[in-house]
Scaffold this motif. Sequence first.
Motif, mmCIF file in Angstrom:
data_model
loop_
_atom_site.group_PDB
_atom_site.id
_atom_site.type_symbol
_atom_site.label_atom_id
_atom_site.label_comp_id
_atom_site.label_asym_id
_atom_site.label_seq_id
_atom_site.Cartn_x
_atom_site.Cartn_y
_atom_site.Cartn_z
ATOM 1 N N ILE A 70 6.216 16.446 17.207
ATOM 2 C CA ILE A 70 5.268 15.361 16.543
ATOM 3 C C ILE A 70 5.609 13.955 16.768
ATOM 4 N N SER A 71 5.123 13.145 17.625
ATOM 5 C CA SER A 71 5.653 11.449 17.686
ATOM 6 C C SER A 71 5.121 10.856 16.364
ATOM 7 N N CYS A 72 6.410 9.892 15.728
ATOM 8 C CA CYS A 72 6.297 9.130 14.437
ATOM 9 C C CYS A 72 7.027 8.182 14.987
ATOM 10 N N LEU A 73 6.122 7.148 14.328
ATOM 11 C CA LEU A 73 6.691 5.634 13.874
ATOM 12 C C LEU A 73 7.670 5.249 12.580
ATOM 13 N N LEU A 74 8.258 4.655 12.511
ATOM 14 C CA LEU A 74 9.138 4.633 11.207
ATOM 15 C C LEU A 74 8.580 3.147 11.005
ATOM 16 N N GLN A 75 8.003 2.870 9.856
ATOM 17 C CA GLN A 75 7.358 1.937 9.226
ATOM 18 C C GLN A 75 8.813 1.190 8.449
ATOM 19 N N LEU A 76 8.509 -0.016 8.583
ATOM 20 C CA LEU A 76 9.310 -1.221 8.292
ATOM 21 C C LEU A 76 8.648 -2.235 7.498
ATOM 22 N N PHE A 77 9.131 -2.017 5.942
ATOM 23 C CA PHE A 77 8.375 -3.403 5.390
ATOM 24 C C PHE A 77 9.146 -4.606 5.718
ATOM 25 N N ILE A 78 7.918 -5.309 6.552
ATOM 26 C CA ILE A 78 8.531 -7.255 6.858
ATOM 27 C C ILE A 78 7.735 -8.367 5.712
ATOM 28 N N ALA A 79 6.553 -7.628 5.484
ATOM 29 C CA ALA A 79 5.512 -8.409 5.023
ATOM 30 C C ALA A 79 5.674 -9.494 3.371
ATOM 31 N N ASP A 80 5.512 -10.733 3.222
ATOM 32 C CA ASP A 80 6.224 -11.127 1.911
ATOM 33 C C ASP A 80 4.867 -10.903 0.919
ATOM 34 N N GLU A 81 4.475 -9.518 1.174
ATOM 35 C CA GLU A 81 3.408 -8.797 0.454
ATOM 36 C C GLU A 81 3.324 -7.476 -0.715
ATOM 37 N N GLU A 82 3.742 -7.286 -1.726
ATOM 38 C CA GLU A 82 4.242 -6.317 -2.801
ATOM 39 C C GLU A 82 3.280 -5.099 -2.094
ATOM 40 N N THR A 83 1.966 -5.391 -1.626
ATOM 41 C CA THR A 83 1.218 -4.406 -1.924
ATOM 42 C C THR A 83 1.116 -3.131 -0.343
ATOM 43 N N LYS A 84 2.155 -3.820 0.625
ATOM 44 C CA LYS A 84 2.759 -2.853 1.789
ATOM 45 C C LYS A 84 3.519 -2.287 1.575
ATOM 46 N N PHE A 85 3.634 -0.521 2.617
ATOM 47 C CA PHE A 85 4.855 0.278 2.591
ATOM 48 C C PHE A 85 5.356 -0.106 3.616
ATOM 49 N N MET B 267 3.598 -4.506 9.779
ATOM 50 C CA MET B 267 2.525 -5.176 9.433
ATOM 51 C C MET B 267 2.771 -6.616 8.669
ATOM 52 N N ALA B 268 2.827 -7.691 9.514
ATOM 53 C CA ALA B 268 2.767 -8.826 8.618
ATOM 54 C C ALA B 268 2.194 -9.378 7.444
ATOM 55 N N THR B 269 3.005 -10.336 7.224
ATOM 56 C CA THR B 269 2.020 -10.811 4.870
ATOM 57 C C THR B 269 0.968 -11.686 6.234
ATOM 58 N N PHE B 270 -0.880 -11.085 5.466
ATOM 59 C CA PHE B 270 -1.815 -12.301 5.544
ATOM 60 C C PHE B 270 -1.629 -13.510 5.760
ATOM 61 N N THR B 271 -1.760 -13.981 6.402
ATOM 62 C CA THR B 271 -1.599 -15.417 5.684
ATOM 63 C C THR B 271 -2.312 -16.260 7.459
ATOM 64 N N ALA B 272 -2.414 -17.258 7.089
ATOM 65 C CA ALA B 272 -2.677 -18.233 8.204
ATOM 66 C C ALA B 272 -1.737 -19.251 8.632
ATOM 67 N N ASN B 273 -0.180 -18.921 7.653
ATOM 68 C CA ASN B 273 0.657 -19.894 8.645
ATOM 69 C C ASN B 273 1.373 -18.503 10.155
ATOM 70 N N GLN B 274 1.398 -19.219 10.730
ATOM 71 C CA GLN B 274 1.449 -18.914 12.622
ATOM 72 C C GLN B 274 2.960 -18.342 12.597
ATOM 73 N N ASP B 275 3.315 -19.577 11.871
ATOM 74 C CA ASP B 275 4.971 -19.384 11.789
ATOM 75 C C ASP B 275 5.702 -18.739 10.655
ATOM 76 N N GLN B 276 5.472 -17.836 10.426
ATOM 77 C CA GLN B 276 5.808 -17.374 8.742
ATOM 78 C C GLN B 276 5.729 -15.754 9.734
ATOM 79 N N ILE B 277 4.097 -15.140 10.688
ATOM 80 C CA ILE B 277 3.882 -13.757 11.050
ATOM 81 C C ILE B 277 4.258 -13.870 11.893
ATOM 82 N N LYS B 278 5.355 -15.240 12.574
ATOM 83 C CA LYS B 278 5.994 -14.717 14.724
ATOM 84 C C LYS B 278 7.374 -14.595 13.612
ATOM 85 N N ARG B 279 7.969 -15.100 12.801
ATOM 86 C CA ARG B 279 8.967 -14.794 12.301
ATOM 87 C C ARG B 279 8.762 -13.407 11.809
#
Length: 228
Positions: free
Chosen positions: A109-124, A154-166
């Motif tokens: 079974i193929s898998c992707l490892l999930q990285l925490f990259i967002a500035d949000e506590e709710t993401k795994f 998953m990036a932070t859910f924000t309108a700040n495109q620079d943050q998403i890009k980072r």
Amino acid sequence: MSSIAENLKRIKTNLPEQVSLVAVSKTKPNAAILEAYEAGQRIFGENKIQEMTDKYEALPKDIEWHMIGHVQRNKVKYMAPFVTLIHAVDSLRLLVEINKQAERNNRVISCLLQLFIADEETKFGLDETELMEILNSEEFKSLNHIKIQGLMGMATFTANQDQIKREFSTLHAIFEKVKSTYNHLPNVACETLSMGMSNDYIIAIECGSTLVRIGSTIFGDRHYELNK
């Protein structure tokens, strides 16, 4: 209101050749999925294993089912016979369970490892240190019924495109590192970088995404009666 087929055509026209599309079909009825299927879509993403299993049993067998939600270990056995890719793997214990159930079904079974990259506590997700600890561990190297196909985040859910890009650029850098350091392992073939959803997939593609997950832009925001 555009049809599902029209929405798909519009999105696919704008996707580079190397980027695959997961149509996020969670909570959508079989009729809506079939409409997308008739328009040529073959990869669908679900976030609940029971719902995905019901849809797998009812719908055409050449559909590739991706599990995109958080996975509970005790439910892996239900999707192990058919799932194409598990996106959100965030622990060695989960990998061990997937490996066990894959072996029972005589599959890898193929898998992707999930990285925490967002500035949000709710993401795994894992941080980079935890990721490397898994990939360097002897237990991981002994798992021969899984294949690490890449990373997701998953990036932070924000309108700040620079943050998403980072955030996406950080994930892309880690992806390249894993690819160059671990692809010699028999159970690693790091080729897929899953990042980007309806609200940020354009930025994700600019930052190197190879797989985008799009739901509402394809299926609309209509509330469907789920099939009983």
